[in-house]
Design an enzyme around this catalytic site. Structure first.
Site, PDB file in Angstrom:
ATOM      1  N   ASP A   1       0.844  -1.200   0.000  1.00  0.00           N
ATOM      2  CA  ASP A   1       0.000   0.000   0.000  1.00  0.00           C
ATOM      3  C   ASP A   1       0.880   1.251   0.000  1.00  0.00           C
ATOM      4  OD1 ASP A   1      -1.764  -2.046   0.547  1.00  0.00           O
ATOM      5  OD2 ASP A   1      -2.759  -1.028   2.203  1.00  0.00           O
TER       6      ASP A   1
ATOM      7  N   GLY B   1       1.701  -1.867  -5.574  1.00  0.00           N
ATOM      8  CA  GLY B   1       1.189  -3.210  -5.770  1.00  0.00           C
ATOM      9  C   GLY B   1      -0.034  -3.542  -4.955  1.00  0.00           C
ATOM     10  N   ASP B   2      -0.671  -2.572  -4.316  1.00  0.00           N
ATOM     11  CA  ASP B   2      -1.916  -2.775  -3.578  1.00  0.00           C
ATOM     12  C   ASP B   2      -2.660  -1.437  -3.585  1.00  0.00           C
ATOM     13  OD1 ASP B   2      -3.856  -3.571  -1.385  1.00  0.00           O
ATOM     14  OD2 ASP B   2      -2.579  -5.335  -1.368  1.00  0.00           O
ATOM     15  N   ASP B   3      -3.421  -1.128  -2.539  1.00  0.00           N
ATOM     16  CA  ASP B   3      -4.132   0.151  -2.513  1.00  0.00           C
ATOM     17  C   ASP B   3      -3.148   1.315  -2.515  1.00  0.00           C
ATOM     18  OD1 ASP B   3      -6.758  -0.979  -2.268  1.00  0.00           O
ATOM     19  OD2 ASP B   3      -6.351  -1.369  -0.155  1.00  0.00           O
TER      20      ASP B   3
ATOM     21  N   SER C   1      -3.356   1.397  -9.335  1.00  0.00           N
ATOM     22  CA  SER C   1      -3.289   0.115  -8.632  1.00  0.00           C
ATOM     23  C   SER C   1      -3.918  -0.957  -9.505  1.00  0.00           C
ATOM     24  CB  SER C   1      -4.014   0.176  -7.286  1.00  0.00           C
ATOM     25  OG  SER C   1      -4.101  -1.112  -6.708  1.00  0.00           O
TER      26      SER C   1
END
Length: 491
Positions: free
Chosen positions: A261, A281-283, A314
């Site tokens: 995140d 790679g996430d939020d 994202s």
């Protein structure tokens, strides 16, 4: 030209009986007059053009700049070597210790010059400025043996990935006041590749640590630096007040960089995040406030948060998320002037039975979606729990969610609001929405167990769960039923 105009003030006196004949008889004077007219016209046009562009910007809250520290140190003063090989943990610790003695005098600044400064995790102190010069890179050691273990966060009761202790952050601070992390776009690099690989191979016995984590602190400014390749969440303010994060670049690979995140405000209040680019790679941003019964017991909400003027991406999760860990409550959040591009989801609220608490008074405005799979999501069955001790009847309350000036193109599903019989989504408002879609069949505006209203015309056609009002606020059509379900997760 300025000197010429100053030394000839008679040019500006308008005596038409003398000035016009002189003008007609003097080629140079005529040329000067025409030049002034053209220049003035150009200036007025340019000013009007710039003012016209200002409609795309919103006024910024003016916050006082941090005070300059009375004392400054260079990292090399403490024996550091920026060759990317020498371990400089002791140098960072000595520098922070020296600054910790200066609190009553206003603190101190630690300058990190250009170079690659390899280090294990270290702590900050109050009344400190950490300044990264252009070309400065703080590199985190990628061997977990050098990362200290810490107790689980009290509002999680769990290491998030494993029971028991968790790894600390590369740059850490607790119970601090007046801390600045800034620079001339220097970089803090977590070298997360080794961590991600070990996580996927299940070789880690503890939860990975964030890149930067500030806990139980106030008056924090983080600006003008790049954060990249965190082992876990990148920037994690936890139970903090009065936090400003601006002019940041936060990066991690879009794939195979799990849980990286960008910024996770967690049980924080009075916070601004602005003028930044985040691709992870996430939020990109995930607002949190604790997990299930542990978050309920800790009881610290996230509130009064302003997020604006961002470009985010994202491909795995969402641009801006609220939840799913929100058991202390989340309220009074504004998200505005945000572009979400080439992403799986744009803006998402996620929760589940067992979380308890509330998500309320959330405002989204002036959002642009470009090539995203799902634009707006409210999801109430995000069933991930720390252990079996949660109360399955602790149903969160979701109400007062507003979406206005939502635009974009290349969106597969513009809206998916998935309430349930136990967790109904109340008082949702849509206004001024036009999103170009890539999926022409039905189910493009999906709803279940939601009530609210649509003001004016929007595209695509809203679901029948929502009341329709005209621009003057007059009811045009009452909803068929707030319980109608039209959810299709196959698209």
């Amino acid at each position: 030209m300025v000197e010429t105009l100053t030394s000839s003030p008679s040019i500006w006196r308008f005596n038409h009986r003398r000035w016009i004949p002189n003008l007609s008889s003097s080629y140079k004077t005529l040329f000067a007059f025409l030049w002034i007219v053209v220049f003035t016209s150009l200036f007025i046009w340019q000013r009007n053009f710039v003012d016209g562009l200002s409609i795309f910007r919103r006024p910024l809250l003016v916050r006082p700049l941090p005070r300059l520290r009375p004392v400054a140190f260079n990292l090399t003063d403490f024996g550091a070597v920026g060759d990317g090989v020498t371990v400089n943990t002791l140098a960072f610790e000595k520098a922070v210790f020296a600054i910790s003695k200066l609190g009553k005098k206003g603190g101190g600044q630690l300058n990190v010059p250009a170079g690659k400064w390899l280090t294990a995790p270290f702590n900050l102190t109050s009344y400190m400025t950490l300044f990264l010069a252009e070309g400065a890179v703080i590199l985190g050691l990628d061997d977990e043996k050098f990362w200290p273990l810490m107790p689980p966060l009290p509002s999680y009761g769990y290491g998030r990935e494993h029971p028991g202790p968790r790894y600390g952050s590369l740059i850490h601070g607790e119970n601090l006041k007046d801390v600045v992390i800034t620079g001339n776009n220097g970089t803090i690099d977590g070298q997360g590749q080794t961590w991600w690989k070990k996580y996927r191979q299940k070789l880690l016995n503890h939860t990975r640590g964030p890149l930067v984590q500030i806990m139980y602190s106030s008056d924090i400014l983080i600006s003008n630096i790049t954060l990249r390749d965190s082992p876990f969440w990148t920037l994690h303010p936890y139970d903090c007040k009065n936090v400003t994060i601006r002019n940041m670049t936060i990066l991690a690979p879009l794939f195979e960089a799990p849980n990286t995140d960008g910024i996770d405000p967690d049980s924080c209040e009075d916070m601004v995040i602005e003028d930044s680019y985040i691709s992870v790679g996430d939020d990109a941003i995930a607002i949190k406030s604790g997990w299930d019964q542990y978050g309920v017991a800790y009881g610290r909400p996230s509130k009064n948060i302003l997020i604006r003027n961002l470009v985010v991406r994202s491909m795995v999760s969402a641009g801006i998320s609220i939840g799913s860990e929100m058991s202390g409550g989340i309220s009074n959040v504004t998200v505005e002037n945000v572009l979400v591009w080439n992403s799986r989801r744009a803006v998402r609220i996620k929760t589940a039975a067992g979380r308890g608490a509330y998500i309320r008074d959330i405002t989204y405005r002036n959002l642009t979606f470009e090539n995203v799979r799902v634009g707006i999501i409210i999801k109430t069955d995000y069933n991930e729990h720390p252990d079996s001790g949660f109360d399955p009847k602790a149903f969160p309350v979701i109400r007062g969610i507003s979406y206005s000036s939502i635009h974009g193109e290349g969106v597969r599903v513009p809206v998916r609001i998935h309430g349930s019989a136990d967790i109904r989504v109340r008082n949702v408002t849509f206004r001024d929405m036009s999103v170009g879609i890539t999926y022409k069949k039905k189910h493009i505006f999906q709803c279940a167990y939601v009530n609210g209203r649509v003001i004016g015309s929007i595209f695509p056609k809203p679901c029948e769960n929502l009341d329709l009002y005209d621009e003057q606020g007059r009811l045009v059509k009452k909803s068929v039923s707030e319980n109608a379900s039209d959810i299709d997760y196959d698209i």
